[in-house]
Design a protein around this motif. Structure first.
Motif, short mmCIF file in Angstrom:
data_model
loop_
_atom_site.label_atom_id
_atom_site.label_comp_id
_atom_site.label_asym_id
_atom_site.label_seq_id
_atom_site.Cartn_x
_atom_site.Cartn_y
_atom_site.Cartn_z
N ARG A 123 0.84 -1.32 -0.02
CA ARG A 123 0.09 0.21 0.02
C ARG A 123 0.75 1.30 -0.06
N SER A 124 0.30 2.29 -0.26
CA SER A 124 1.17 3.66 -0.60
C SER A 124 1.02 4.41 0.57
N TRP A 125 1.95 5.15 1.19
CA TRP A 125 1.87 6.05 2.37
C TRP A 125 2.27 7.41 1.87
N ALA A 126 1.23 8.17 1.87
CA ALA A 126 1.34 9.61 1.73
C ALA A 126 2.37 10.38 2.34
N SER A 127 3.44 11.17 1.88
CA SER A 127 4.47 11.64 2.49
C SER A 127 4.88 12.94 1.98
N PRO A 128 3.78 13.89 2.11
CA PRO A 128 4.34 15.32 1.50
C PRO A 128 5.16 15.89 2.56
N ALA A 129 5.73 17.12 2.15
CA ALA A 129 6.67 18.02 3.32
C ALA A 129 5.75 18.22 4.70
N GLY A 130 6.65 18.18 5.65
CA GLY A 130 5.89 18.74 7.04
C GLY A 130 5.91 17.38 7.82
N GLY A 131 6.18 16.13 7.37
CA GLY A 131 6.02 14.96 8.27
C GLY A 131 7.45 14.41 8.51
N ILE A 132 7.38 13.37 9.44
CA ILE A 132 8.78 12.99 9.85
C ILE A 132 8.73 11.68 9.14
N TRP A 133 9.72 11.54 8.05
CA TRP A 133 9.47 10.12 7.45
C TRP A 133 11.00 9.55 7.70
N VAL A 134 11.00 8.31 8.55
CA VAL A 134 12.41 7.86 9.01
C VAL A 134 12.35 6.55 9.05
N SER A 135 13.69 6.04 8.79
CA SER A 135 13.85 4.59 8.96
C SER A 135 15.29 4.30 9.74
N ILE A 136 15.18 3.05 10.60
CA ILE A 136 16.10 3.01 11.35
C ILE A 136 16.82 1.72 11.12
N ILE A 137 17.92 1.43 10.99
CA ILE A 137 18.47 -0.02 10.70
C ILE A 137 18.78 -0.41 12.08
N LEU A 138 18.31 -1.81 12.54
CA LEU A 138 18.71 -2.47 13.64
C LEU A 138 19.23 -4.03 13.15
N ARG A 139 20.14 -4.24 14.32
CA ARG A 139 20.53 -5.55 13.91
C ARG A 139 20.39 -6.48 15.13
N PRO A 140 19.47 -6.87 15.71
CA PRO A 140 19.27 -7.64 16.77
C PRO A 140 19.47 -9.10 16.54
N ALA A 141 20.05 -9.59 17.81
CA ALA A 141 20.68 -10.86 17.80
C ALA A 141 19.62 -11.83 18.08
N PHE A 142 18.17 -11.46 18.19
CA PHE A 142 17.24 -12.40 18.58
C PHE A 142 16.73 -13.16 17.28
N GLN A 143 15.60 -14.24 17.34
CA GLN A 143 15.09 -14.93 16.25
C GLN A 143 14.16 -14.02 15.50
N PRO A 144 14.11 -14.41 14.22
CA PRO A 144 13.34 -13.55 13.24
C PRO A 144 11.98 -13.53 13.79
N LEU A 145 11.35 -14.39 14.61
CA LEU A 145 9.97 -14.49 15.21
C LEU A 145 9.73 -13.35 15.93
N GLU A 146 10.66 -13.11 16.59
CA GLU A 146 10.54 -11.66 17.70
C GLU A 146 10.27 -10.45 17.13
N ALA A 147 10.61 -10.29 15.56
CA ALA A 147 10.57 -9.00 15.05
C ALA A 147 9.36 -8.18 15.03
N PRO A 148 8.09 -9.02 14.91
CA PRO A 148 7.16 -8.05 14.98
C PRO A 148 6.61 -7.37 16.36
N LYS A 149 7.35 -7.96 17.44
CA LYS A 149 7.32 -7.11 18.61
C LYS A 149 7.93 -5.78 18.57
N LEU A 150 9.02 -5.62 17.72
CA LEU A 150 9.68 -4.52 17.56
C LEU A 150 8.80 -3.41 16.99
N THR A 151 7.75 -3.85 16.27
CA THR A 151 6.69 -2.72 15.68
C THR A 151 5.85 -2.46 16.76
#
Ligand code: BT5
Length: 321
Positions: A123-151
């Protein structure tokens, strides 16, 4: 070096600093000073140059520039490296490409506008000027199954910051939104690159509607979206918010690594928009309606249907009855 000059001009705000002084203090030529000053002006910094007097900083642009984001941030690792774009397709895609090239944990990608901002399931995410559009890289040592909890942990970090800094009643809408007054102010997109039992990296993409006029959204989201400016009746500093979000994200992530999901789950339940409501969830297998009873230890939503059947939903879109 550009950052050093900027820091120096900020320290001496309100007075002229001569090219000679800058060149002496930083050990570069006066021509180099002049070049860096021009580069700063091009980024939008207002710098007055006066012959014989030197340079004076008059104002900074309202942009999420790396120097500004990092200044006084005080985090241990998150935001030590910040990449800024005026316009980009998607900060998540940029972050992915950086992560693929080995960018470290805590690297941040931020943009003023996205032209291909993404939500879940393409789906698309509307991102006009004035918002905060940010991505963060993490490298956790836990199992992939845990990742949704990060959300959910990230939604908690954003919610904490919004409550603290705006005093608005921000709440977490399972599984990836923050709502204010029954409207979506923030969406989170978590993407992952992993093997079965090992995460290479996680990209946490946060889209927060800050100083955006509702009319700047595409028509189809105007009825369901809101921005902080709409709710507060005035604009608010994006820089300060972004710094707070990065700080809070680091705190919540550290808590997760140290004590697991339990304390986060507790707070997510307390700040939930979803729990207690009758909802309809569109999840892979179809539609299901029920009362949202709880968030499980694995971050899933527990529903009780009108026939009393308990259903565990691990992902999906939640609509209100
Ligand atoms: C999300 O998806 O809510 C995740 C959004 C993540 C955006 C960030 S911005 C930085 C990073 N880079 C990216 O490319 N993405 C991330 P989902 O739950 O699927 O919701 C998408 C739906 O929200 C759309 O189908 C619209 O209905 C609605 N929507 C689109 N733009 C919106 C906006 N700005 N505010 C509120 N709702 C919006």
């Amino acid at each position: 070096m550009k950052d050093c000059i900027l820091r120096l001009l900020k320290e001496e705000k309100g007075r002229y600093v001569s090219g000679e002084e800058i060149s002496g203090r930083l050990g570069i030529s006066r021509t180099a000073v002049w070049k860096y000053i021009n580069a700063l002006k091009e980024e939008g910094y207002e710098i007055e140059s006066r012959s014989r007097a030197g340079y004076m900083l008059l104002g900074a642009p309202d942009l999420l520039l790396p120097f500004e984001v990092k200044e006084g941030l005080g985090t241990r690792f998150l935001g030590k490296e910040v990449h800024h774009f005026s316009e980009v397709r998607s900060t998540n895609d940029e972050a992915k490409s950086l992560a693929g090239k080995g960018a470290g944990e805590g690297t941040v990608v931020v943009a003023e506008r996205q032209i291909g901002g993404k939500g879940r399931l393409g789906r698309s995410w509307a991102s006009p000027a004035g918002g905060i559009w940010v991505s963060i890289i993490l490298r956790p040592a836990f199992q992939p199954l845990e990742a949704p909890k990060l959300t959910l942990a990230t939604a908690l970090a954003v919610t904490r910051v919004l409550r603290e800094e705006t005093h608005l009643d921000a709440r977490i809408k399972w599984p990836n939104d923050v709502f204010i007054n029954s409207k979506k102010v923030c969406g989170i997109l978590t993407e992952m690159n992993a093997e079965l039992d090992r995460i290479h990296y996680v990209i946490l993409g946060i889209g927060l509607n800050v100083n955006i006029d509702i009319m700047d959204f595409p028509e189809e989201v105007r009825g369901t979206a809101t921005s902080l400016m709409e709710e507060l009746g005035k604009p608010i500093s994006r820089l300060q918010l972004l710094r707070s979000i990065l700080r809070e994200e680091e705190k919540v992530y550290d808590l997760f690594l140290k004590d697991g999901f339990a304390p986060i789950r507790e707070e997510v339940r307390n700040l939930s928009y979803t729990l207690g409501k009758w909802v309809t969830v569109n999840y892979g297998k179809g539609m299901v309606s029920g009362k949202a009873l709880d968030i499980s230890e694995s971050g899933a939503l527990l529903l009780r249907t009108d026939k009393g059947r308990m259903i565990t939903v691990t992902s999906g879109d939640v609509g209100e009855e």
